[in-house]
Design a protein around this motif. Structure first.
Motif, PDB file in Angstrom:
ATOM      1  N   GLN A  14     -18.970 -32.888  88.108  1.00  0.00           N
ATOM      2  CA  GLN A  14     -18.930 -32.046  89.305  1.00  0.00           C
ATOM      3  C   GLN A  14     -18.661 -32.875  90.551  1.00  0.00           C
ATOM      4  O   GLN A  14     -17.917 -32.445  91.445  1.00  0.00           O
ATOM      5  CB  GLN A  14     -20.254 -31.293  89.442  1.00  0.00           C
ATOM      6  CG  GLN A  14     -20.483 -30.254  88.358  1.00  0.00           C
ATOM      7  CD  GLN A  14     -21.826 -29.562  88.511  1.00  0.00           C
ATOM      8  OE1 GLN A  14     -22.879 -30.165  88.296  1.00  0.00           O
ATOM      9  NE2 GLN A  14     -21.808 -28.295  88.878  1.00  0.00           N
ATOM     10  N   TRP A 114     -17.099 -19.415  97.242  1.00  0.00           N
ATOM     11  CA  TRP A 114     -18.451 -19.841  96.907  1.00  0.00           C
ATOM     12  C   TRP A 114     -19.352 -18.612  96.755  1.00  0.00           C
ATOM     13  O   TRP A 114     -19.058 -17.536  97.271  1.00  0.00           O
ATOM     14  CB  TRP A 114     -19.022 -20.766  97.979  1.00  0.00           C
ATOM     15  CG  TRP A 114     -19.014 -20.170  99.365  1.00  0.00           C
ATOM     16  CD1 TRP A 114     -18.001 -20.230 100.287  1.00  0.00           C
ATOM     17  CD2 TRP A 114     -20.061 -19.391  99.973  1.00  0.00           C
ATOM     18  NE1 TRP A 114     -18.347 -19.541 101.424  1.00  0.00           N
ATOM     19  CE2 TRP A 114     -19.596 -19.024 101.265  1.00  0.00           C
ATOM     20  CE3 TRP A 114     -21.317 -18.977  99.562  1.00  0.00           C
ATOM     21  CZ2 TRP A 114     -20.365 -18.265 102.134  1.00  0.00           C
ATOM     22  CZ3 TRP A 114     -22.093 -18.217 100.423  1.00  0.00           C
ATOM     23  CH2 TRP A 114     -21.609 -17.881 101.700  1.00  0.00           C
ATOM     24  N   LYS A 115     -20.472 -18.804  96.066  1.00  0.00           N
ATOM     25  CA  LYS A 115     -21.416 -17.720  95.838  1.00  0.00           C
ATOM     26  C   LYS A 115     -22.815 -18.301  95.685  1.00  0.00           C
ATOM     27  O   LYS A 115     -23.030 -19.231  94.910  1.00  0.00           O
ATOM     28  CB  LYS A 115     -21.032 -16.926  94.584  1.00  0.00           C
ATOM     29  CG  LYS A 115     -21.927 -15.725  94.311  1.00  0.00           C
ATOM     30  CD  LYS A 115     -21.480 -14.991  93.068  1.00  0.00           C
ATOM     31  CE  LYS A 115     -22.391 -13.794  92.780  1.00  0.00           C
ATOM     32  NZ  LYS A 115     -21.975 -13.074  91.545  1.00  0.00           N
ATOM     33  N   SER A 117     -26.858 -18.080  94.626  1.00  0.00           N
ATOM     34  CA  SER A 117     -27.683 -17.424  93.614  1.00  0.00           C
ATOM     35  C   SER A 117     -28.683 -16.486  94.290  1.00  0.00           C
ATOM     36  O   SER A 117     -28.849 -16.502  95.517  1.00  0.00           O
ATOM     37  CB  SER A 117     -28.425 -18.468  92.786  1.00  0.00           C
ATOM     38  OG  SER A 117     -29.346 -19.184  93.606  1.00  0.00           O
ATOM     39  N   GLN A 122     -29.245 -22.287  94.498  1.00  0.00           N
ATOM     40  CA  GLN A 122     -28.038 -22.822  93.870  1.00  0.00           C
ATOM     41  C   GLN A 122     -26.816 -22.192  94.538  1.00  0.00           C
ATOM     42  O   GLN A 122     -26.881 -21.062  95.035  1.00  0.00           O
ATOM     43  CB  GLN A 122     -27.987 -22.546  92.364  1.00  0.00           C
ATOM     44  CG  GLN A 122     -29.071 -23.213  91.553  1.00  0.00           C
ATOM     45  CD  GLN A 122     -30.279 -22.355  91.382  1.00  0.00           C
ATOM     46  OE1 GLN A 122     -30.196 -21.130  91.457  1.00  0.00           O
ATOM     47  NE2 GLN A 122     -31.432 -22.972  91.141  1.00  0.00           N
ATOM     48  N   ILE A 123     -25.721 -22.926  94.530  1.00  0.00           N
ATOM     49  CA  ILE A 123     -24.456 -22.419  95.039  1.00  0.00           C
ATOM     50  C   ILE A 123     -23.374 -22.715  94.003  1.00  0.00           C
ATOM     51  O   ILE A 123     -23.341 -23.806  93.421  1.00  0.00           O
ATOM     52  CB  ILE A 123     -24.096 -23.038  96.409  1.00  0.00           C
ATOM     53  CG1 ILE A 123     -22.802 -22.418  96.944  1.00  0.00           C
ATOM     54  CG2 ILE A 123     -23.993 -24.545  96.338  1.00  0.00           C
ATOM     55  CD1 ILE A 123     -22.488 -22.816  98.377  1.00  0.00           C
ATOM     56  N   THR A 124     -22.516 -21.733  93.771  1.00  0.00           N
ATOM     57  CA  THR A 124     -21.434 -21.871  92.803  1.00  0.00           C
ATOM     58  C   THR A 124     -20.099 -21.773  93.530  1.00  0.00           C
ATOM     59  O   THR A 124     -19.874 -20.808  94.281  1.00  0.00           O
ATOM     60  CB  THR A 124     -21.518 -20.769  91.730  1.00  0.00           C
ATOM     61  OG1 THR A 124     -22.793 -20.820  91.094  1.00  0.00           O
ATOM     62  CG2 THR A 124     -20.427 -20.970  90.681  1.00  0.00           C
ATOM     63  N   THR A 126     -16.219 -21.123  93.270  1.00  0.00           N
ATOM     64  CA  THR A 126     -15.481 -20.304  92.314  1.00  0.00           C
ATOM     65  C   THR A 126     -13.986 -20.583  92.287  1.00  0.00           C
ATOM     66  O   THR A 126     -13.252 -19.868  91.605  1.00  0.00           O
ATOM     67  CB  THR A 126     -15.704 -18.817  92.639  1.00  0.00           C
ATOM     68  OG1 THR A 126     -15.289 -18.551  94.001  1.00  0.00           O
ATOM     69  CG2 THR A 126     -17.170 -18.445  92.492  1.00  0.00           C
ATOM     70  N   GLY A 132     -18.173 -25.796  90.114  1.00  0.00           N
ATOM     71  CA  GLY A 132     -19.252 -25.105  89.407  1.00  0.00           C
ATOM     72  C   GLY A 132     -20.516 -24.953  90.229  1.00  0.00           C
ATOM     73  O   GLY A 132     -20.494 -24.937  91.459  1.00  0.00           O
ATOM     74  N   LYS A 133     -21.660 -24.867  89.530  1.00  0.00           N
ATOM     75  CA  LYS A 133     -22.951 -24.594  90.169  1.00  0.00           C
ATOM     76  C   LYS A 133     -23.647 -25.902  90.555  1.00  0.00           C
ATOM     77  O   LYS A 133     -23.789 -26.815  89.745  1.00  0.00           O
ATOM     78  CB  LYS A 133     -23.854 -23.794  89.236  1.00  0.00           C
ATOM     79  CG  LYS A 133     -25.200 -23.409  89.852  1.00  0.00           C
ATOM     80  CD  LYS A 133     -26.082 -22.682  88.863  1.00  0.00           C
ATOM     81  CE  LYS A 133     -25.517 -21.301  88.561  1.00  0.00           C
ATOM     82  NZ  LYS A 133     -26.471 -20.523  87.711  1.00  0.00           N
ATOM     83  N   LYS A 135     -27.221 -27.502  92.509  1.00  0.00           N
ATOM     84  CA  LYS A 135     -28.568 -27.238  92.989  1.00  0.00           C
ATOM     85  C   LYS A 135     -28.694 -27.710  94.442  1.00  0.00           C
ATOM     86  O   LYS A 135     -28.159 -28.745  94.816  1.00  0.00           O
ATOM     87  CB  LYS A 135     -29.590 -27.963  92.122  1.00  0.00           C
ATOM     88  CG  LYS A 135     -29.679 -27.435  90.700  1.00  0.00           C
ATOM     89  CD  LYS A 135     -30.747 -28.182  89.913  1.00  0.00           C
ATOM     90  CE  LYS A 135     -30.835 -27.657  88.479  1.00  0.00           C
ATOM     91  NZ  LYS A 135     -31.860 -28.395  87.701  1.00  0.00           N
TER      92      LYS A 135
END
Length: 403
Positions: A14, A114-115, A117, A122-124, A126, A132-133, A135
């Motif tokens: 990542q 981005w998204k 949780s 957490q942030i993912t 996209t 990815g995700k 912490k």
């Protein structure tokens, strides 16, 4: 706008993906600068169109979120606009001609790509960079803010790891009770500042204290073979030393500025031109180590936050004039005591701080007016006396969780 920062925790793959996203953002910015150099007179709209062409031509650019690419275009145009603005102002010396970046350290997303949780821990990301995700480690609580308040998200690479910054549209003003006190500040090298009440704050000298360690790490870098993995590790350790010093200096400026502003209704300080002062090679290291600009920046920010008045006055003759009778007593930098013919004897910096406060109070009617800056996204700034510091309006808050 406020900025909340978290440490990002993820896997090595990542982190590699984040590096690739940062390099792509650097590529887009440099390409836009080159396009402007080859086609003088193009505006931001033309650069946006050129960015669309880059996304169609290069697959790795298309993999990055489209808004992140637009942000790189905006950064390129910001450098171009600043250059034109300096030329129009006929600024002396270099005008800041746009340059290519070779060590980009951040990529910025807008409202897509981005998204968060449900727990906001957490942030993912996209887009197709496959970050990815991640912490989020930090003390801030993102649940306090609505998702539509988050206007931008930054991924930042530093010597000690990767960070995620959230730029949030929120009101930072705090209602406080008036104290009925005013204060003048004279910054210096012997003492960090001396106020009009005679109190002096010692200089921390973070750079000079850490200089021995820094030289040790620099020697380690020079002994390693260029391009080797050991050299990269040595450079990273050297960067950590620099990062620690910069953080110490920034936190010191925040703490003092907050205390000064909360304790007084009006704070007066010198409108110093740091860029000109550091031309003195004998004092340049000490001036940079003192961190006067950071201190002034945070004074102005906390002044807006707590509704206090901050006034920048012309520093000319504040050290030479007698605060008692007004006579000019010329003295060199080595003379640390003000002695006037009227019999008034006082510490040089204390005398200057009193003069600074008097200058501010003589024009305080102007500082009580709040003006809206069209380029500050609705932020308010107090009118300053004398020459205006470039970039005095800080639209972003980067307070420490400890404040």
């Amino acid at each position: 706008m406020i900025v909340l920062e978290f440490k990002a925790q993820g896997k090595a793959t990542q982190y590699t993906a984040i590096d690739e996203a940062i390099q792509t953002a650097q590529f887009v910015r440099n390409k836009c600068i080159r396009y402007w150099m080859d086609n003088r007179g193009v505006g931001q709209k033309e650069l946006y169109r050129y960015n669309t062409a880059l996304r169609a031509e290069y697959a790795f650019v298309k993999d990055l979120n489209s808004h992140a690419c637009q942000t790189s275009v905006e950064r390129a145009y910001s450098a171009i606009a600043r250059f034109y603005d300096n030329c129009k102002k006929a600024m002396a010396g270099k005008k800041g001609y746009p340059k290519f970046k070779k060590n980009y350290r951040s990529v910025e997303y807008k409202t897509s790509g981005w998204k968060l949780s449900e727990t906001r821990k957490q942030i993912t990301f996209t887009d197709k960079k496959e970050i990815g995700k991640l912490k989020l480690k930090g003390t801030w609580d993102l649940n306090f803010y609505q998702l539509d308040q988050i206007k931008r998200v930054r991924l930042i690479r530093r010597a000690d790891g990767y960070y995620v910054q959230f730029l949030i549209s929120a009101d930072t003003k705090v209602e406080t009770q008036p104290t009925g006190k005013t204060i003048g500040l004279d910054v210096g090298l012997k003492e960090f500042y001396t106020d009009s009440n005679g109190h002096s704050e010692p200089s921390p000298w973070f750079y000079r204290i850490g200089e021995k360690r820094m030289k040790f790490r620099q020697r380690r870098v020079s002994r390693k073979k260029k391009g080797s993995a050991n050299r990269k590790k040595a450079i990273n350790r050297l960067g950590r030393v620099h990062l620690k010093i910069s953080r110490q200096r920034e936190e010191h400026a925040k703490r003092l500025a907050r205390c000064v502003v909360q304790s007084n209704d009006l704070v007066a300080y010198e409108d110093l031109r740091i860029k000109n002062l550091v031309k003195n090679h004998c004092l340049a290291k000490s001036i940079n180590d003192a961190g006067w600009y950071q201190f002034r920046k945070w004074l102005e920010y906390f002044g807006r936050k707590f509704g206090k008045i901050t006034v920048a006055v012309n520093p000319a003759y504040t050290s030479q004039e007698c605060s008692s009778c007004g006579a000019v007593v010329k003295k060199s930098l080595s003379v640390r005591t003000h002695v006037c013919e009227c019999g008034f004897v006082l510490d040089r910096d204390w005398n200057a701080a009193i003069n600074i406060l008097k200058l501010a109070l003589s024009t305080v009617g102007h500082t009580g007016t709040w003006v809206l800056d069209p380029n500050a996204s609705g932020d308010l700034t107090s009118t300053l006396i004398g020459a205006v510091l470039s970039g005095q309006v800080e639209s972003l808050s980067e307070e420490s969780p400890r404040l």
